[in-house]
Design a protein around this motif. Structure first.
Motif, PDB file in Angstrom:
ATOM      1  N   TRP A 150     -12.964   5.281  -0.373  1.00 12.91           N
ATOM      2  CA  TRP A 150     -12.346   6.487  -1.076  1.00 12.91           C
ATOM      3  C   TRP A 150     -13.542   6.575  -2.126  1.00 12.91           C
ATOM      4  O   TRP A 150     -14.859   5.996  -2.439  1.00 12.91           O
ATOM      5  CB  TRP A 150     -11.146   5.923  -2.151  1.00 12.91           C
ATOM      6  N   ASN A 160     -11.761   0.233  -0.554  1.00 12.57           N
ATOM      7  CA  ASN A 160     -10.265   0.016  -0.790  1.00 12.57           C
ATOM      8  C   ASN A 160     -10.127  -1.007  -1.785  1.00 12.57           C
ATOM      9  O   ASN A 160     -11.060  -1.893  -1.549  1.00 12.57           O
ATOM     10  CB  ASN A 160      -9.198   0.353  -0.278  1.00 12.57           C
ATOM     11  N   SER A 191      -0.211  -0.860  -1.322  1.00 15.49           N
ATOM     12  CA  SER A 191      -1.114  -1.647  -1.463  1.00 15.49           C
ATOM     13  C   SER A 191      -0.719  -3.313  -2.026  1.00 15.49           C
ATOM     14  O   SER A 191      -1.688  -3.688  -1.598  1.00 15.49           O
ATOM     15  CB  SER A 191      -2.438  -0.772  -2.249  1.00 15.49           C
TER      16      SER A 191
END
Length: 211
Positions: A150, A160, A191
């Motif tokens: 990201w 991430n 996640s």
């Protein structure tokens, strides 16, 4: 800001005595070093956790990764200004015209100006297959770069956080436990579920407790 444990300090001293001293660039220095490099690069490790959580702890260096296939582009980028060394399994050798190949796609590249200078950047390489990011420990785990990284408001790309933590679960050091504790509440449900299942699958003896 969390200080390093005595064990972490001793470990750093051991490697410095073996390979030479470190005076790591900070994140701004790394960004400057990589400026103009036209291939993808991203920050991994504890700095990536800091960027995600907005909380800082002490770091010994900034780990930045590139695809292993882009090492030739990195050599062209640094030119004669910096020396690049390939590191794997305790072995080291300089990347030169005579020996331009790294030890492997999952090895590391260390950076310094010359033989009397300190190391300034640790570059753990990332294997890539058919243009896809590939987990160096579990090759079946692949993805497009924009799926596994990201970009923060500072314009820097980071791995991430759930993937960073999976890498950290392999060692589960004191600092890794700390990174888990400050990151876990901020992860999405998806996640959290992925990380929990991945750690239990790959590192069943990891002592981490997920809440």
């Amino acid at each position: 800001m969390r200080l390093q444990s005595s064990g972490e300090v001793a470990e750093a001293a051991y490697w410095a005595r073996l390979y030479g001293r470190w005076e790591s660039m900070d994140l701004a220095g790394v960004v400057g070093f990589m400026r103009g490099f036209e291939r993808p690069w991203w920050v991994v490790g504890g700095w990536a956790i800091d960027a995600f959580t907005g909380l800082r702890r002490e770091h010994s260096d900034v780990d930045v990764s590139i695809f292993a296939s882009d090492v030739p582009a990195l050599r062209e980028h640094v030119g004669e200004r910096w020396h690049l060394w390939s590191l794997a399994g305790g072995d080291m050798r300089p990347l030169t015209d005579k020996h331009p190949e790294v030890f492997g796609p999952d090895s590391q590249v260390w950076v310094r100006e010359h033989g009397d200078a300190p190391w300034v950047i640790d570059l753990p390489l990332t294997p890539d297959r058919d243009g896809l990011w590939t987990n160096k420990y579990f090759p079946e785990h692949t993805g497009r770069l924009d799926e596994v990284t990201w970009v923060a408001d500072d314009g820097v790309r980071y791995l991430n956080p759930e993937i960073v933590l999976l890498f950290k679960a392999r060692l589960h050091r004191t600092k890794d436990q700390h990174d888990l504790e400050r990151t876990w509440p901020l992860l999405s449900d998806a996640s959290q579920d992925w990380l929990r299942k991945s750690v239990r699958r790959h590192y069943p003896d990891c002592p981490w407790k997920f809440v």
